[in-house]
Structure formats: C-alpha cells, structure tokens
Design a protein around this motif. Structure first.
Motif, PDB file in Angstrom:
ATOM      1  N   THR A 162      -5.656  -4.397  -0.292  1.00 21.31           N
ATOM      2  CA  THR A 162      -6.237  -4.600  -1.544  1.00 21.31           C
ATOM      3  C   THR A 162      -5.191  -4.970  -2.539  1.00 21.31           C
ATOM      4  O   THR A 162      -5.746  -5.027  -4.006  1.00 21.31           O
ATOM      5  CB  THR A 162      -6.724  -3.185  -1.841  1.00 21.31           C
TER       6      THR A 162
ATOM      7  N   THR B 150       1.011   5.604   0.443  1.00 20.35           N
ATOM      8  CA  THR B 150       0.570   7.021   0.937  1.00 20.35           C
ATOM      9  C   THR B 150       1.665   8.228   1.053  1.00 20.35           C
ATOM     10  O   THR B 150       2.843   7.505   0.643  1.00 20.35           O
ATOM     11  CB  THR B 150      -0.071   6.834   2.250  1.00 20.35           C
TER      12      THR B 150
ATOM     13  N   SER C 185      -2.494   5.445   8.594  1.00 18.61           N
ATOM     14  CA  SER C 185      -3.639   6.052   7.534  1.00 18.61           C
ATOM     15  C   SER C 185      -5.185   5.871   7.891  1.00 18.61           C
ATOM     16  O   SER C 185      -5.255   4.583   8.634  1.00 18.61           O
ATOM     17  CB  SER C 185      -3.143   5.258   6.113  1.00 18.61           C
ATOM     18  N   ASP C 186      -5.839   6.693   7.478  1.00 19.11           N
ATOM     19  CA  ASP C 186      -7.236   6.411   7.816  1.00 19.11           C
ATOM     20  C   ASP C 186      -8.017   5.636   6.680  1.00 19.11           C
ATOM     21  O   ASP C 186      -9.124   5.113   6.836  1.00 19.11           O
ATOM     22  CB  ASP C 186      -8.136   7.837   7.697  1.00 19.11           C
ATOM     23  N   THR C 187      -7.277   5.509   5.668  1.00 16.82           N
ATOM     24  CA  THR C 187      -7.904   4.830   4.368  1.00 16.82           C
ATOM     25  C   THR C 187      -7.641   3.525   4.308  1.00 16.82           C
ATOM     26  O   THR C 187      -8.126   2.551   3.347  1.00 16.82           O
ATOM     27  CB  THR C 187      -7.634   5.649   3.072  1.00 16.82           C
ATOM     28  N   ILE C 188      -6.239   3.142   4.598  1.00 20.60           N
ATOM     29  CA  ILE C 188      -5.784   1.869   4.399  1.00 20.60           C
ATOM     30  C   ILE C 188      -6.002   1.030   5.551  1.00 20.60           C
ATOM     31  O   ILE C 188      -5.365   1.085   6.705  1.00 20.60           O
ATOM     32  CB  ILE C 188      -4.135   2.065   4.244  1.00 20.60           C
ATOM     33  N   LYS C 189      -7.002   0.055   5.424  1.00 18.73           N
ATOM     34  CA  LYS C 189      -7.235  -0.876   6.709  1.00 18.73           C
ATOM     35  C   LYS C 189      -7.517  -2.310   6.571  1.00 18.73           C
ATOM     36  O   LYS C 189      -7.282  -3.169   7.136  1.00 18.73           O
ATOM     37  CB  LYS C 189      -8.873  -0.519   7.016  1.00 18.73           C
ATOM     38  N   ASP C 190      -7.418  -2.735   4.952  1.00 21.85           N
ATOM     39  CA  ASP C 190      -7.323  -4.112   4.635  1.00 21.85           C
ATOM     40  C   ASP C 190      -6.319  -4.080   3.454  1.00 21.85           C
ATOM     41  O   ASP C 190      -5.632  -3.046   3.261  1.00 21.85           O
ATOM     42  CB  ASP C 190      -8.650  -4.486   4.085  1.00 21.85           C
TER      43      ASP C 190
ATOM     44  N   ALA D 286       0.938  -1.269  -0.093  1.00 26.60           N
ATOM     45  CA  ALA D 286       0.071   0.023  -0.041  1.00 26.60           C
ATOM     46  C   ALA D 286       0.947   1.199   0.047  1.00 26.60           C
ATOM     47  O   ALA D 286       1.931   1.325   0.606  1.00 26.60           O
ATOM     48  CB  ALA D 286      -0.835   0.026   1.298  1.00 26.60           C
TER      49      ALA D 286
END
Length: 391
Positions: A211, A95, A204-209, A93
């Motif tokens: 992908t 960012t 990060s607030d958007t990377i939780k799993d 991921a």
C-alpha cells in the motif's frame, strides 16, 4: 564636536539611570523578541529541512488509497525499477513487535522493505550488510537493527551474526545501522529493525499487499519526468482514478516547508518590529522631556557660540545611544534565552544568526535616528534668549 557630543550624551544618560533604563526597555524587549523568535523559527526550519534532506531529495512516495480490489503485489513494485526514469523502488510497511534476547526485551518498531530501501533513504551501516534480493525472495528471517537495538538486546556486545526473538520468531542480525543523530529526536531511544517485506507479510495479519512504496528518480534533474511517469503508471494501474493514490515529492515538501516557515519568520519579525517602534516612541517621549528640562542648558550653550548643528547632534547622539544600548542588552538576553532553550530542547539546534543580529542593530539605529530627530530639532531651534529666561 562628535566626541564632545558623545561625552555630554553619556553624562545625560548616566545622570538619569533609571529613566534611561526604562526608556531602553522598549528597545530591549523589541530586539529580544525579534532575535529570539526569528532564531527559533530558523532553528526549527533547519531541523525539518535537514530531516527531509536526509531522506533523499530525489524521493517519491506513493500511497495507495483504493486498490480497486486489485492490490499491488511486490513483483509489480520491484518491476517499476526497470523504467529509465527510476533508480530504485522499495515497498514499505511498519508494525510493532516485542524483541527478546535472554533477559533483555522491549518493544521494537519493525519495518518491512527490500534491498533498494537503503539507497533510497540514504541508510548507512556501521557493520554487516543490508537486506538482499535473496532475502525477500526466500522469506528469510534476517534483520538489520539500529545501534540502540543492538546495545539494548545484546548489552553492548557485538550483535552481528547473533540471533534474537521477534514475536517468538528467531531472527539473525545481518547488519547494524550507523548511529545517526536525529534532528527530530524520535529515533534515538527506540529499537528498530528492517526485515524482508515478504517476511513481514508472514508475521503480520494486516499486511498482505503493498500500500506504500518509495521510488527514487534516476537523478535530481529527472524528478519532474520521474513524477510524471509514475503518475501515468499509477493511473493506468488504477483505471485513471486520480483519487486511488497519492504521490508525494520530497522536493515539493521541502519547498512548501521553506515557504511556510519564511512567511512565519516575516510575521514574527513584523510583530517584534512593532515592539521596536513602541520603544522608539518611548525614546521620542523621553527626549522631549529631556529637551524641556534642559532648556536653560541649551540657552547657555547657544549663548557661548553653539550653533544649530552642534545642539542637533548632541540630542540626536543621545537618542541613538539609548537605542543602541538597549539593542546590545537585547542581543545579550537573546543569546542567553537561545542557550537556555538549547539545553531543554535538544532535538533542535538553535543558534544566534549573525544576519538577524545585524538586522536588529540596523533597525535600532534607524529607530534611534528617526525618533530622535524631532526632539533634537526642537532643541536646536530654541531661541537662546527664551531658553535663558526659562526656569
């Protein structure tokens, strides 16, 4: 006879310098176009294929488009490495953040991954270590940074073991990547950091799993079986929905790029070849004019014993010399253009390919001979009596 014909051809070309140069111009433009265009395409192709090769030729990239409200977690992705067909797996991921150390600060591209990423993507370290299993298990705040980041944040001092702030969080530098020339030119002038995937999930607030993740096959020969196994695994995971994910094969990407650029080279070479044909027509035209102008000369040569072959050879050599001289000038201009292009476009390596040069020379010889035969034949067939009467 050949040497005498060359001397006479050189004399005829030198006697009409401007006309000869204008005749060569079509060949010069054609050769320059052919060599430059194909060399530029080859340079771009080599740059792209080198970039893909540096990423690994046994690489599979999985992107999850629709997780069916049942997203992949990190443990699942890492467990895939236990399959016989796979060597390593690593989530990925990206960012952006702000890195700071004292008075030095700047934007930094941050990659979240795990220990297997280094071997999958052929990353090399100049010092320290890469991420370990314990780093992502314990969510540690450690980072492996690139050489540019080390020089920027730590002003050329030894960055290994030092700390810096990334979006206000303190990270320790555990490794520094070896400086690597980027054929794409994108990675040389930006700060980069690799941190544990679990740590990035906290930041990060958007990377939780997960992908996107990478898988390397156990060997190059096992790429097909590895891709089949991975496809079956993903289909089972996402309820047989082929639209839920995509799998990109680095070998397929390289073959596709080579196919496209090969076709592009042929097309551009064909366009340049048309320019050479136009140049050949110019040679034929000027040689016909030359034959008409030198009709009396032909008659005199025939009257003193010159046969069909000697007249034919004289004018054929003259056409060939014009074509080859244009080719030499065109190759020199091509080399000059490629050198200048290399000065301005440093991200791609351009070079004059010997194969393309040989092709241009052979094509020019064929053009000179083919478009010189008719005028030479017309000159050789002239009747000496009629030629001597010509004024």
């Amino acid at each position: 006879m050949v040497i005498q014909s060359i001397k006479m051809a050189w004399s005829a070309i030198g006697g009409n310098k401007m006309r000869s140069f204008l005749t060569m111009l079509g060949i010069i433009i054609g050769v320059t176009s052919l060599v430059v265009l194909v060399s530029l395409v080859n340079g771009a192709t080599n740059s792209v294929t080198d970039s893909i090769s540096s990423l690994g030729t046994s690489l599979l990239t999985v992107s999850v488009v629709d997780d069916k409200e049942n997203p992949l977690d990190l443990s699942e992705v890492l467990a895939y490495a236990d399959e016989a067909e796979f060597a390593e797996t690593a989530p990925f991921a990206q960012t952006n953040g702000t890195a700071k150390n004292g008075s030095e600060s700047g934007d930094m591209t941050v990659y979240g991954t795990t220990s297997g990423y280094a071997s999958i993507r052929n990353l090399e370290l100049s010092s320290g270590r890469f991420l370990k299993k314990a780093d992502h298990e314990n969510h540690t705040y450690v980072a492996v940074i690139n050489q540019y980041g080390a020089e920027t944040l730590f002003s050329g001092k030894n960055a290994l073991g030092q700390t810096f702030l990334l979006d206000g969080r303190k990270f320790q530098v555990v490794g520094i990547l070896k400086e690597k020339e980027s054929s794409s030119g994108f990675n040389n002038e930006r700060m980069e950091a690799y941190i544990p995937y679990t740590t990035l999930m906290r930041l990060s607030d958007t990377i939780k799993d997960v992908t996107t993740f990478y898988v390397s096959a156990s060997s190059k020969t096992e790429m097909e079986s590895a891709e089949r196994k991975l496809t079956m695994t993903m289909l089972e995971r996402f309820g047989q929905d082929e639209e839920a994910f995509t799998i990109a094969n680095s070998s397929d990407m390289m073959e596709a790029i080579e196919s496209v650029t090969g076709t592009l080279s042929l097309m551009l070479g064909g366009i340049a070849g048309i320019s050479l044909l136009v140049g050949g027509i110019g040679i034929m035209n000027i040689m016909l004019v030359s034959v008409t102008e030198r009709t009396r000369e032909i008659g005199i040569r025939k009257a003193i014993g010159a046969d069909y072959n000697s007249i034919m050879l004289q004018f054929l050599i003259e056409a060939l010399m014009i074509s080859l001289m244009g080719c030499v000038i065109g190759i020199f201009l091509s080399w000059l253009i490629i050198v200048i292009a290399g000065k301005f476009v440093t991200s791609i390596s351009f070079s004059l390919s010997p194969g393309i040069v040989c092709l241009a020379v052979c094509f020019s010889i064929v053009i000179g001979v083919c478009f010189g035969i008719y005028p030479a034949d017309k000159a050789a067939k002239k009747s000496p009596i009629d030629a001597l009467r010509h004024s």
